[in-house]
Motif scaffolding. Structure first.
Motif, short mmCIF file in Angstrom:
data_model
loop_
_atom_site.label_atom_id
_atom_site.label_comp_id
_atom_site.label_asym_id
_atom_site.label_seq_id
_atom_site.Cartn_x
_atom_site.Cartn_y
_atom_site.Cartn_z
N GLY A 197 56.15 63.68 23.03
CA GLY A 197 56.30 63.10 21.70
C GLY A 197 55.81 64.07 20.64
N ASP A 198 55.42 63.52 19.52
CA ASP A 198 55.01 64.38 18.40
C ASP A 198 53.88 65.33 18.78
N ALA A 201 54.90 68.16 21.18
CA ALA A 201 55.73 69.14 20.49
C ALA A 201 54.87 70.18 19.79
N LEU A 265 42.89 51.85 25.20
CA LEU A 265 42.00 52.31 24.12
C LEU A 265 42.35 53.69 23.57
N THR A 267 44.58 57.36 22.96
CA THR A 267 45.95 57.83 22.71
C THR A 267 46.05 59.34 22.89
N GLU A 269 46.58 61.52 20.86
CA GLU A 269 45.97 62.33 19.80
C GLU A 269 44.76 63.09 20.34
N LEU A 270 44.08 62.50 21.34
CA LEU A 270 42.88 63.14 21.90
C LEU A 270 43.21 64.46 22.58
N GLN A 287 49.61 55.14 19.87
CA GLN A 287 48.95 53.91 19.44
C GLN A 287 49.89 52.71 19.54
N GLY B 205 60.19 65.31 19.19
CA GLY B 205 59.09 65.28 18.22
C GLY B 205 59.26 66.32 17.12
N ALA B 208 59.23 65.52 13.32
CA ALA B 208 58.01 65.33 12.53
C ALA B 208 57.51 66.65 11.94
N TRP B 209 58.17 67.75 12.25
CA TRP B 209 57.72 69.05 11.74
C TRP B 209 58.17 69.26 10.30
N ALA B 329 37.77 65.63 16.16
CA ALA B 329 38.59 65.41 17.35
C ALA B 329 37.94 64.42 18.31
N ALA B 330 36.63 64.23 18.19
CA ALA B 330 35.93 63.33 19.10
C ALA B 330 36.36 61.88 18.91
N THR B 331 36.76 61.54 17.70
CA THR B 331 37.12 60.15 17.46
C THR B 331 38.61 59.94 17.27
N GLU B 332 39.33 61.01 17.01
CA GLU B 332 40.76 60.88 16.80
C GLU B 332 41.41 60.38 18.09
N GLY B 333 42.35 59.48 17.97
CA GLY B 333 43.04 58.98 19.16
C GLY B 333 42.43 57.73 19.72
N ILE B 334 41.40 57.23 19.08
CA ILE B 334 40.80 55.97 19.52
C ILE B 334 41.08 54.92 18.46
N PRO B 335 42.12 54.12 18.68
CA PRO B 335 42.42 53.08 17.68
C PRO B 335 41.24 52.11 17.58
N ALA B 336 41.01 51.61 16.41
CA ALA B 336 39.89 50.68 16.22
C ALA B 336 40.14 49.38 16.98
#
Lengths: 441, 336
Positions: A197-198, A201, A265, A267, A269-270, A287, B205, B208-209, B329-336
């Motif tokens: 995905g994004d 890429a 939990l 995604t 993005e990590l 997400q 993807g 998105a660029w 980066a430690a918190t990115e990717g963790i949806p609330a």
């Protein structure tokens, strides 16, 4: 003679506080009857005010690594982790070395579990010899062995040959077995490193497209319908998979599905960190997928939580992303992640948690004395959870040998304070107590 | 700027800093004695896990012109080929006292691993990682384009950017770290970028660029292009069904003689033709195009030394030492 326990003022499945009296491995009295019962006289009293009582958790998907990779985990360390996580039974996946594809290996794993005494260890048998996807393993022999295998899986590898999958589904009907499929179309995922995905890429990592999971699930539910057999889908990870499973269930197909705590939990993005602690198979998704999986679990489209607890020695993670092993630990964080993602979001109550983490998993694995209600005469597999507790995840402090927790440093809610395994407290005050021995169960 | 890992997280200011410094470094290359004492006593390790003679000698020339001590560490014929891990290699280089590590690796993200872990506390320069990024290649491409663009505007290069420039990048975008680094950097510098490729060689993807995407090279040329960059295409890709044959690829997406003439026909007299090398003449670029007056291919090579001198100089002599944005980066990717 085992010690009797009187648990006072525990909130059963999040309901009104009640007393629970445990004697000889069984719940003998509940509520006002408990303290008045003769067995309460010499019972150890455990004040559970503010704690939630759930049936002991059952994991349908655990990698204990023994035999073969005792540097990653042993049955002893893995089941200690399970007990600390509130589990009273785990299904040990077949991808050990040697592979659990014979009665001998599954009996060995079963025996190791009994010797350890922390939880019931129910071996999963391989579908194909050596997980090679070519010939059926002796499923009947494993089913009839002392391990009484009912769940079969080549997990880690997809049974991608449609004829072999059909035959496996058909064959296990003879002993009420279930095929647990790792849904991954192999050609579409050659060299795959992360969700396609994004993010892939941008990162230049080979993509693991959702369609590779969804196309296998679509095929398998149709096969299960055709031969009228039981299919279990391991670690569902995409919103599209949820739609296919929903469709299949509406048609009455005997399919059950599992989701991991990490897919509820985290995604992709990590992965931008390139830290392989986030490398897992199937990969962390978006997400949108996370939210669809939560919804599906709440609605019952997804039946159970499976941890896919996959410990690895540190050298398999302290390297380049592409070189790293796939997998995350999960036994000691699962309940907290479910509280965080499902209970505190209002999607589920504690009775639902009991359903997806105990009752339904035991049903899929056909474990008769697990996943039972907390009621008089039922086996005393009970976990007490402090839902108000908050704790910071520290992989180094865990009982598992694996240090590869993706939740490192996160503050999570809920703490297992006690686990009763057939009436014996394997965990007390949030720490390991003693294993249960001598029952010969 | 502590490390140079990607152009995606390179600020406009840092990018211009590198390009302007490179202009100064280019002056050194014109001298009879092509050497500055700036990095005397510093140790630069060229850590190459993948063969790349061009990039290695460019970095080696850059470091030597700045008087650094250079150690070339090739994965082949070393302890790495005996199974030594990246961690052990990095710790070995740290123990030797490396001040900067120039790393080329087949695995995307390997430079970032060196930068983010405590294995080594040296400046890390990404010299190409897998199919992720090749930031110094993009910087030298931008440097080459900027000189051309400034010359057309009748100004000097220093301080200018690529505003208004139309850049087309054609070829195997999917597997190209050069394309990725260029898309981010050229956008940062104000150019508009069009990627031209068969749909099979564009990543899922890509929409998105911050660029346009085209499947039609002729249409892209007709719309007007100021710089045409051709990417190397590996013939082996056709065995994996990315395209039917080398000839079909060449006809549809190669910069051949007819397309060279089309530039004139469209009145694009100042359009330059670029290639990061090594070229497959006759596949993605014809000899006439590669050898034409429009070609900047050899300028790119010499500019590469200047840009790499600038990057090494800025990283090793401090410049500014603001930590880049890795902590979130430690918190990115963790949806609330």
């Amino acid at each position: 003679m085992t010690q009797n326990h009187l648990i006072t003022s525990a909130s059963l499945l999040g309901g009104a506080p009640q007393d629970i009296l445990i004697a000889e491995g069984v719940v003998v009295a509940l509520g006002a009857d408990a303290a008045a019962h003769p067995a309460a006289a010499d019972a150890t009293v455990l004040d559970a005010t503010g704690l939630v009582a759930l049936p002991g958790l059952v994991d349908v998907h655990t990698h204990l690594r023994e035999p073969g990779r005792e540097d990653a985990e042993t049955v002893e360390t893995g089941t200690r982790a399970a007990a600390l996580g509130g589990y009273t039974a785990v299904h040990a996946m077949a991808n050990s070395s040697p592979v659990a594809d014979t009665a001998g290996v599954v009996e060995q794993v079963h025996s190791l579990g009994q010797a350890a005494g922390w939880v019931d260890v129910r071996p999963v048998g391989a579908v194909t010899i050596g997980l090679a996807g070519e010939r059926l393993a002796e499923l009947g022999a494993m089913a009839e062995s002392r391990a009484q295998v009912r769940m079969f899986s080549d997990d880690g590898i997809c049974v991608h040959d449609p004829v072999l999958m059909r035959r496996a589904l058909e064959y296990v009907k003879a002993f009420d077995g279930v095929i647990a499929q790792h849904a991954q179309e192999p050609r579409l995922t050659e060299g795959a490193q992360m969700n396609e995905g994004d993010v892939s890429a941008v990162l230049g990592l080979a993509g693991w497209p959702a369609v590779a999971e969804e196309s296998i699930i679509a095929r398998d539910v149709l096969l299960a319908q055709h031969v009228d057999s039981r299919l279990h889908v391991c670690h569902v990870s995409t919103a599209g998979s949820v739609e296919i499973i929903r469709w299949a269930k509406q048609r009455g197909i005997k399919v059950t599905a599992e989701v991991t705590p990490h897919h509820l939990l985290l995604t992709d993005e990590l992965v931008r960190s390139y830290d392989p602690v986030y490398k897992v198979n199937p990969p962390l998704r978006t997400q949108e997928d996370v939210l669809a999986l939560r919804q599906a679990l709440a609605e019952g489209v997804i039946d159970v939580i499976g941890t896919d607890h996959a410990p690895h020695p540190s050298e398999h993670k302290e390297c380049e992303w592409a070189q790293a092993a796939m997998g995350m630990t999960g036994l000691e964080t699962a309940l907290s992640v479910i509280q965080h993602t499902m209970v505190e979001t209002g999607l589920m109550g504690w009775a639902d948690v009991a359903r997806v983490m105990s009752e339904a998993p035991a049903g899929i694995g056909r474990l008769e004395d697990q996943g039972r209600p907390i009621a008089v005469g039922e086996p005393a597999n009970i976990v007490l959870v402090d839902p108000a507790a908050r704790w910071k995840v520290d992989g180094a402090a865990m009982a598992t040998k694996g240090r590869n927790t993706p939740f490192q440093g996160m503050e999570l809610p809920g703490r297992v304070t006690a686990t009763f395994f057939h009436g014996h407290p394997t965990v007390l005050d949030g720490a390991l107590n003693t294993p249960r021995h001598g029952a010969g169960a | 700027m502590k490390h140079l890992l990607s152009t995606q997280d390179l600020s406009r200011k840092d990018a211009l800093d590198i390009l302007d410094t490179a202009e100064e470094m280019a002056q050194v290359g014109q001298r009879e004695v092509k050497k500055l004492p700036a990095l005397r006593g510093r140790t630069v390790v060229n850590l190459f896990f993948e063969d790349s003679t061009r990039t290695r000698i460019s970095f080696e020339a850059a470091a030597k012109r700045l008087s650094a001590d250079v150690i070339n560490f090739s994965a082949k014929g070393s302890s790495v080929s005996k199974g030594e891990s990246l961690k052990d290699t990095a710790q070995t280089l740290a123990a030797i006292g490396a001040d900067a590590v120039v790393i080329r690796h087949w695995a995307s993200g390997a430079p970032q691993r060196l930068a983010n872990t405590d294995w080594i506390d040296a400046r890390i320069l990404n010299a190409g990682d897998g199919t992720h990024e090749h930031p110094t290649q993009a910087l030298l491409d931008a440097f080459t384009m900027r000189r051309h663009w400034a010359k057309l505007a009748g100004t000097g290069s220093a301080g200018t950017d690529l505003s208004g420039m139309r850049v087309a990048i054609a070829g195997d975008v999917l597997h190209s770290r050069v394309a990725r680094s260029n898309v981010w950097l050229l956008r940062t510098l104000g150019a508009t970028v069009t990627l031209v490729a068969p749909p099979t060689l564009l990543p899922v993807g890509v929409d998105a660029w911050p660029c346009e995407v085209s499947y039609d090279l002729d249409a892209t040329l007709e719309q007007g292009v100021d710089a045409m960059m051709m990417l190397r295409v590996q013939k082996e890709r056709m065995n994996a069904s990315f395209f039917p044959s080398a000839r079909e690829y060449s006809r549809r997406w190669g910069f051949d003689d007819a397309r060279l003439e089309a530039l004139d026909r469209h009145g694009l007299k100042d359009t330059i033709i670029m290639h990061p090398g090594p070229m497959n003449r006759g596949l993605e670029i014809s000899s006439a195009a590669a050898d034409s007056a429009r070609s900047t291919i050899l300028d790119q090579v010499s500019n590469g030394v200047s840009v790499r001198m600038a990057a090494l100089y800025l990283l090793l002599t401090g410049g500014r030492d603001d930590e880049t944005s890795t902590s979130h980066a430690a918190t990115e990717g963790i949806p609330a």
